[in-house]
Design a protein around this motif. Sequence first.
Motif, PDB file in Angstrom:
ATOM      1  N   GLU A  27       0.824  -1.204   0.000  1.00  0.00           N
ATOM      2  CA  GLU A  27       0.000   0.000   0.000  1.00  0.00           C
ATOM      3  C   GLU A  27       0.863   1.262   0.000  1.00  0.00           C
ATOM      4  OE1 GLU A  27      -3.629   1.938   2.706  1.00  0.00           O
ATOM      5  OE2 GLU A  27      -2.229   0.484   3.583  1.00  0.00           O
ATOM      6  N   TYR A  28       1.921   1.224   0.840  1.00  0.00           N
ATOM      7  CA  TYR A  28       2.832   2.373   0.878  1.00  0.00           C
ATOM      8  C   TYR A  28       3.500   2.581  -0.474  1.00  0.00           C
ATOM      9  CZ  TYR A  28       6.824   5.330   1.922  1.00  0.00           C
ATOM     10  OH  TYR A  28       7.760   6.349   1.886  1.00  0.00           O
ATOM     11  N   ARG A  29       3.990   1.485  -1.082  1.00  0.00           N
ATOM     12  CA  ARG A  29       4.716   1.627  -2.346  1.00  0.00           C
ATOM     13  C   ARG A  29       3.801   2.146  -3.448  1.00  0.00           C
ATOM     14  NH1 ARG A  29       8.516   3.793  -3.847  1.00  0.00           N
ATOM     15  NH2 ARG A  29       9.351   2.991  -1.869  1.00  0.00           N
ATOM     16  N   GLN A  30       2.566   1.692  -3.475  1.00  0.00           N
ATOM     17  CA  GLN A  30       1.628   2.165  -4.483  1.00  0.00           C
ATOM     18  C   GLN A  30       1.371   3.668  -4.326  1.00  0.00           C
ATOM     19  OE1 GLN A  30      -2.207   0.258  -4.379  1.00  0.00           O
ATOM     20  NE2 GLN A  30      -2.866   1.149  -6.305  1.00  0.00           N
ATOM     21  N   ALA A  31       1.158   4.090  -3.076  1.00  0.00           N
ATOM     22  CA  ALA A  31       0.903   5.507  -2.826  1.00  0.00           C
ATOM     23  C   ALA A  31       2.147   6.347  -3.090  1.00  0.00           C
ATOM     24  CB  ALA A  31       0.431   5.703  -1.387  1.00  0.00           C
ATOM     25  N   ARG A  32       3.305   5.783  -2.749  1.00  0.00           N
ATOM     26  CA  ARG A  32       4.544   6.551  -2.946  1.00  0.00           C
ATOM     27  C   ARG A  32       4.844   6.732  -4.431  1.00  0.00           C
ATOM     28  NH1 ARG A  32       7.326   9.788  -3.838  1.00  0.00           N
ATOM     29  NH2 ARG A  32       9.433  10.307  -3.118  1.00  0.00           N
ATOM     30  N   ASN A  33       4.607   5.722  -5.241  1.00  0.00           N
ATOM     31  CA  ASN A  33       4.840   5.866  -6.676  1.00  0.00           C
ATOM     32  C   ASN A  33       3.845   6.829  -7.318  1.00  0.00           C
ATOM     33  OD1 ASN A  33       7.071   4.246  -6.637  1.00  0.00           O
ATOM     34  ND2 ASN A  33       6.151   2.522  -7.738  1.00  0.00           N
ATOM     35  N   ALA A  34       2.614   6.847  -6.793  1.00  0.00           N
ATOM     36  CA  ALA A  34       1.647   7.830  -7.285  1.00  0.00           C
ATOM     37  C   ALA A  34       2.120   9.242  -6.945  1.00  0.00           C
ATOM     38  CB  ALA A  34       0.275   7.561  -6.680  1.00  0.00           C
ATOM     39  N   LEU A  35       2.653   9.410  -5.739  1.00  0.00           N
ATOM     40  CA  LEU A  35       3.210  10.706  -5.344  1.00  0.00           C
ATOM     41  C   LEU A  35       4.423  11.053  -6.200  1.00  0.00           C
ATOM     42  CD1 LEU A  35       3.534  13.155  -3.472  1.00  0.00           C
ATOM     43  CD2 LEU A  35       4.739  11.646  -1.856  1.00  0.00           C
ATOM     44  N   LEU A  36       5.248  10.080  -6.487  1.00  0.00           N
ATOM     45  CA  LEU A  36       6.435  10.305  -7.321  1.00  0.00           C
ATOM     46  C   LEU A  36       6.044  10.851  -8.694  1.00  0.00           C
ATOM     47  CD1 LEU A  36       9.478  10.099  -7.806  1.00  0.00           C
ATOM     48  CD2 LEU A  36       9.131   7.681  -8.408  1.00  0.00           C
ATOM     49  N   ALA A  37       4.986  10.314  -9.260  1.00  0.00           N
ATOM     50  CA  ALA A  37       4.517  10.817 -10.557  1.00  0.00           C
ATOM     51  C   ALA A  37       4.124  12.287 -10.448  1.00  0.00           C
ATOM     52  CB  ALA A  37       3.341   9.986 -11.054  1.00  0.00           C
ATOM     53  N   GLU A  38       3.479  12.661  -9.347  1.00  0.00           N
ATOM     54  CA  GLU A  38       3.109  14.058  -9.141  1.00  0.00           C
ATOM     55  C   GLU A  38       4.339  14.936  -8.934  1.00  0.00           C
ATOM     56  OE1 GLU A  38       0.103  15.456  -9.436  1.00  0.00           O
ATOM     57  OE2 GLU A  38      -0.591  13.491 -10.098  1.00  0.00           O
ATOM     58  N   GLU A  39       5.351  14.400  -8.264  1.00  0.00           N
ATOM     59  CA  GLU A  39       6.594  15.149  -8.067  1.00  0.00           C
ATOM     60  C   GLU A  39       7.292  15.404  -9.402  1.00  0.00           C
ATOM     61  OE1 GLU A  39       7.641  13.559  -3.544  1.00  0.00           O
ATOM     62  OE2 GLU A  39       8.465  12.519  -5.289  1.00  0.00           O
ATOM     63  N   ILE A  40       7.258  14.429 -10.286  1.00  0.00           N
ATOM     64  CA  ILE A  40       7.825  14.609 -11.621  1.00  0.00           C
ATOM     65  C   ILE A  40       7.051  15.679 -12.378  1.00  0.00           C
ATOM     66  CG2 ILE A  40       8.207  13.470 -13.856  1.00  0.00           C
ATOM     67  CD1 ILE A  40       8.675  10.863 -12.243  1.00  0.00           C
ATOM     68  N   GLU A  41       5.718  15.650 -12.268  1.00  0.00           N
ATOM     69  CA  GLU A  41       4.897  16.668 -12.917  1.00  0.00           C
ATOM     70  C   GLU A  41       5.176  18.057 -12.332  1.00  0.00           C
ATOM     71  OE1 GLU A  41       3.337  16.429 -15.512  1.00  0.00           O
ATOM     72  OE2 GLU A  41       2.367  14.481 -15.754  1.00  0.00           O
ATOM     73  N   LEU A  42       5.385  18.123 -11.031  1.00  0.00           N
ATOM     74  CA  LEU A  42       5.700  19.395 -10.392  1.00  0.00           C
ATOM     75  C   LEU A  42       7.028  19.934 -10.913  1.00  0.00           C
ATOM     76  CD1 LEU A  42       5.263  21.629  -8.308  1.00  0.00           C
ATOM     77  CD2 LEU A  42       6.303  20.118  -6.593  1.00  0.00           C
ATOM     78  N   ARG A  43       8.023  19.083 -11.000  1.00  0.00           N
ATOM     79  CA  ARG A  43       9.322  19.500 -11.548  1.00  0.00           C
ATOM     80  C   ARG A  43       9.152  20.058 -12.956  1.00  0.00           C
ATOM     81  NH1 ARG A  43      12.857  14.607 -12.808  1.00  0.00           N
ATOM     82  NH2 ARG A  43      11.573  14.682 -14.687  1.00  0.00           N
ATOM     83  N   ARG A  44       8.352  19.389 -13.763  1.00  0.00           N
ATOM     84  CA  ARG A  44       8.135  19.845 -15.138  1.00  0.00           C
ATOM     85  C   ARG A  44       7.377  21.170 -15.161  1.00  0.00           C
ATOM     86  NH1 ARG A  44       6.567  13.992 -17.992  1.00  0.00           N
ATOM     87  NH2 ARG A  44       8.733  13.297 -18.212  1.00  0.00           N
ATOM     88  N   HIS A  45       6.417  21.312 -14.263  1.00  0.00           N
ATOM     89  CA  HIS A  45       5.661  22.564 -14.232  1.00  0.00           C
ATOM     90  C   HIS A  45       6.552  23.728 -13.804  1.00  0.00           C
ATOM     91  CE1 HIS A  45       2.070  24.981 -14.275  1.00  0.00           C
ATOM     92  NE2 HIS A  45       2.389  25.471 -13.080  1.00  0.00           N
ATOM     93  N   LEU A  46       7.411  23.487 -12.823  1.00  0.00           N
ATOM     94  CA  LEU A  46       8.349  24.521 -12.401  1.00  0.00           C
ATOM     95  C   LEU A  46       9.239  24.954 -13.560  1.00  0.00           C
ATOM     96  CD1 LEU A  46       9.404  23.178  -8.889  1.00  0.00           C
ATOM     97  CD2 LEU A  46       8.074  25.233  -9.363  1.00  0.00           C
ATOM     98  N   GLU A  47       9.666  24.010 -14.376  1.00  0.00           N
ATOM     99  CA  GLU A  47      10.506  24.350 -15.521  1.00  0.00           C
ATOM    100  C   GLU A  47       9.713  25.122 -16.569  1.00  0.00           C
ATOM    101  OE1 GLU A  47      13.379  25.180 -18.021  1.00  0.00           O
ATOM    102  OE2 GLU A  47      13.627  24.443 -15.961  1.00  0.00           O
ATOM    103  N   ARG A  48       8.441  24.757 -16.758  1.00  0.00           N
ATOM    104  CA  ARG A  48       7.611  25.506 -17.710  1.00  0.00           C
ATOM    105  C   ARG A  48       7.435  26.955 -17.249  1.00  0.00           C
ATOM    106  NH1 ARG A  48       4.678  20.565 -17.897  1.00  0.00           N
ATOM    107  NH2 ARG A  48       3.094  21.345 -16.439  1.00  0.00           N
ATOM    108  N   VAL A  49       7.214  27.134 -15.954  1.00  0.00           N
ATOM    109  CA  VAL A  49       7.062  28.482 -15.419  1.00  0.00           C
ATOM    110  C   VAL A  49       8.370  29.270 -15.569  1.00  0.00           C
ATOM    111  CG1 VAL A  49       6.688  29.804 -13.294  1.00  0.00           C
ATOM    112  CG2 VAL A  49       5.209  27.864 -13.839  1.00  0.00           C
TER     113      VAL A  49
END
Length: 235
Positions: A27-49
């Motif tokens: 359960e932890y690993r599933q939630a953590r990987n979902a969070l990781l995907a959001e962290e990658i999206e955040l990094r990309r959004h920061l670069e777009r900004v």
Amino acid sequence: MATQTTLIPATELAARNRARFPNESAEYRQARNALLAEEIELRRHLERVAEMRRRLPPGGEVAKTYRFESEYGAVTLADLFGERDTLIVYSYMFGPQREKPCPMCTSLMAAWEGKLPDIEQRVSLAMVARSPIERLLAAKMARGWTQLKVYSDSDGDFTRDYVSAGDEDVPGYTVFTRKDGTIRHFWSAEISNEMADPGQDPRDAPDPDPLWTLLDTTPEGRGGDWYPKLEYRNG
């Protein structure tokens, strides 16, 4: 013409994650990987900004000769550039009516103090406040800072034009550029109290103080009733 790169979906990149830690649940690993995907999206959004910021049209030309007091005497805004073509001015909350500098501004400046040699490889950085230079230097000495450069905006011209038209004791972050002898305003932090989300203090994005970035990685988070202090006493 710039070539547009097709990015691999963040969820696919997160699925490649091999990190595992002792005794973690599925359960932890599933939630953590979902969070990781959001962290990658955040990094990309920061670069777009950041890319949008870099592509801003030329800002307004600086027509006035703004003057400041340094520990070595009078200087102008142009002098603050030194050998660089980009200048960051941080206006901190330490007006004549304040007994001591703002703790939040002090926290941010403390983080920059140790990084100044790295920062100055790329740009110049100046700390500006409305108090007389003697007060600014005394506060700097009290903190043990030796690298940050502080300047007094004694007449308030700069503050009123680029920080607060009403000469309020508020922080400001302003970037200027210089090209062919012409100084222009490039960008200023413009997120104000009116733009704060419910239950949050107004903050820039990304937040320039690494204190908050660090606390954001913890279960306690930033908290709603805690702020940096100028002094801490044990016991």
